[in-house]
Design an enzyme around this catalytic site. Structure first.
Site, PDB file in Angstrom:
ATOM      1  CE1 TYR A  58       8.831   3.240  -3.581  1.00  0.00           C
ATOM      2  CE2 TYR A  58       6.938   4.700  -3.681  1.00  0.00           C
ATOM      3  CZ  TYR A  58       7.497   3.444  -3.829  1.00  0.00           C
ATOM      4  OH  TYR A  58       6.708   2.382  -4.228  1.00  0.00           O
TER       5      TYR A  58
ATOM      6  CG  ASP B  15       6.200  -2.662   1.327  1.00  0.00           C
ATOM      7  OD1 ASP B  15       5.221  -2.967   2.038  1.00  0.00           O
ATOM      8  OD2 ASP B  15       6.261  -2.885   0.108  1.00  0.00           O
TER       9      ASP B  15
ATOM     10  CG  ASP C 139      11.441  -1.549  13.798  1.00  0.00           C
ATOM     11  OD1 ASP C 139      10.534  -1.284  12.992  1.00  0.00           O
ATOM     12  OD2 ASP C 139      12.074  -2.605  13.791  1.00  0.00           O
TER      13      ASP C 139
END
Length: 361
Positions: free
Chosen positions: A121, A33, A9
């Site tokens: 994305y 994000d 992570d």
């Protein structure tokens, strides 16, 4: 120029700079994000992000890292994947280049990247990984920076490498574990991988290798004998002295190779994916290297098989013919592939230690 791929992570990674795949607007969305905002402190980070305003795709901006184990967060906006024909590749390349350049300007000694744009994305993971490897290794080689770079991935699918490279590697090292790893990764059956003659050849070779392994395990090396003092007590000082001589032996062997090839120290550690401080300790005989480090020198310095065997022996190692890790290293030596991004991706996929990267402490 130590570069490694780690599964973790990114909010748990310690580095001078953490790269965030940012929203172009002064807000944050799901995925990496959001995880970075929550770990750093949402209110503080969002306040700093609003001071920056919009960020264009491919560009970067810097904020403090707040509660992260870092000094800076470098925010970059990746491309939203459509079909690959709308500038996505160019934008993603710019993300890596601009982040690396910004880290150099900030005098960072380490930086950690996620696999940019490969989550929400939608950038294909194998393509995203290929761009990350090319841009990171290319930048570090051209700039001469010894900044440590970690490419942090969270799931196994991010370890995909090209089908042609994996088939080339797997057929060379001929290892059951790697074949199974490839099949799990790409979901293909034996019939798609080997024809009948190739499978028969593989089975014969594997039987031979198993026989070699059984034979070698039956002849274990004798336990080292500790020398005795005149009064019959163990002479541990002599053991320590011998160890120091062994350390010096590797440093001398490495020095001789560099001198013979007319390679200076700065170029040597950059070519071999080795940390500068680690290299200094090794060349000065202050420590013995891990086998993965010697392998990194073998590939990075473009050693012949004979040169590599001598360098390995100076550190107490040898090539093991029935070991898939050793055979994979020999493959990269023979093909002359010195791209440690590709090499360490292959090592990671195959379950082997990555090359170089030793902790200098």
């Amino acid at each position: 120029m130590p570069f490694q791929i780690i599964r973790n992570d990114i909010t748990k990674v310690k580095a001078d700079a953490i790269v965030n795949t940012a929203n172009p607007r002064p807000t944050y969305a799901a995925g990496t994000d959001a995880a970075i905002y929550k770990a750093a402190g949402e209110k503080q980070l969002l306040a700093e992000r609003k001071k920056i305003g919009d960020i264009m795709p491919g560009e970067t901006a810097v904020t403090p890292a707040f509660s992260l184990d870092a000094k800076y967060i470098i925010h970059t906006v990746g491309p939203l994947w459509e079909d690959g024909a709308h500038g996505e590749f160019d934008i993603l390349e710019s993300c890596y280049r601009n982040c690396l350049q910004k880290a150099v300007e900030l005098k960072c000694e380490s930086i950690a990247f996620p696999l940019i744009a490969s989550g929400n994305y939608g950038f294909p993971k194998d393509e995203a990984l290929g761009i990350a490897l090319r841009e990171i290794t290319g930048f570090l080689m051209k700039s001469g920076s010894d900044m440590r770079v970690d490419l942090v991935v969270f799931d196994d699918t991010a370890f995909r490498i090209s089908r042609s490279l994996f088939m080339e590697i797997a057929s060379f090292i001929d290892d059951d574990g790697v074949i199974e790893s490839y099949k799990r990764e790409y979901g293909i059956g034996d019939g798609e991988y080997y024809d009948t003659q190739a499978r028969m050849k593989r089975e014969a070779e594997m039987n031979l290798l198993r026989g070699m392994k059984n034979q070698s395990s039956a002849h274990k090396p004798a336990k080292p004998v500790i020398p005795e003092k005149e009064d019959g007590e163990p002479d541990y000082a002599a053991v320590f002295k011998h160890k120091k001589n062994d350390d010096r032996r590797f440093g001398d062997a490495l020095f001789d190779i560099l001198k013979g090839k007319d390679i200076d120290n700065n170029k040597a550690y950059a070519m071999s994916n080795i940390d500068r401080r680690t290299f200094s300790k090794l060349i000065n005989g202050e420590r013995l290297p891990k086998k993965s480090t010697v392998f990194a020198f073998c590939i990075g310095l473009d050693l012949t098989r004979e040169e590599a065997e001598k360098l390995l022996a100076s550190a107490g190692y040898t090539f093991v013919p029935d070991n898939s890790w050793d055979r994979l290293v020999m493959h990269f030596m023979e093909t002359g592939n010195k791209d440690f991004g590709v090499i360490n991706t292959a090592m990671k996929v195959c379950g082997h230690p990555q090359l170089g990267l030793e902790n200098p402490e």
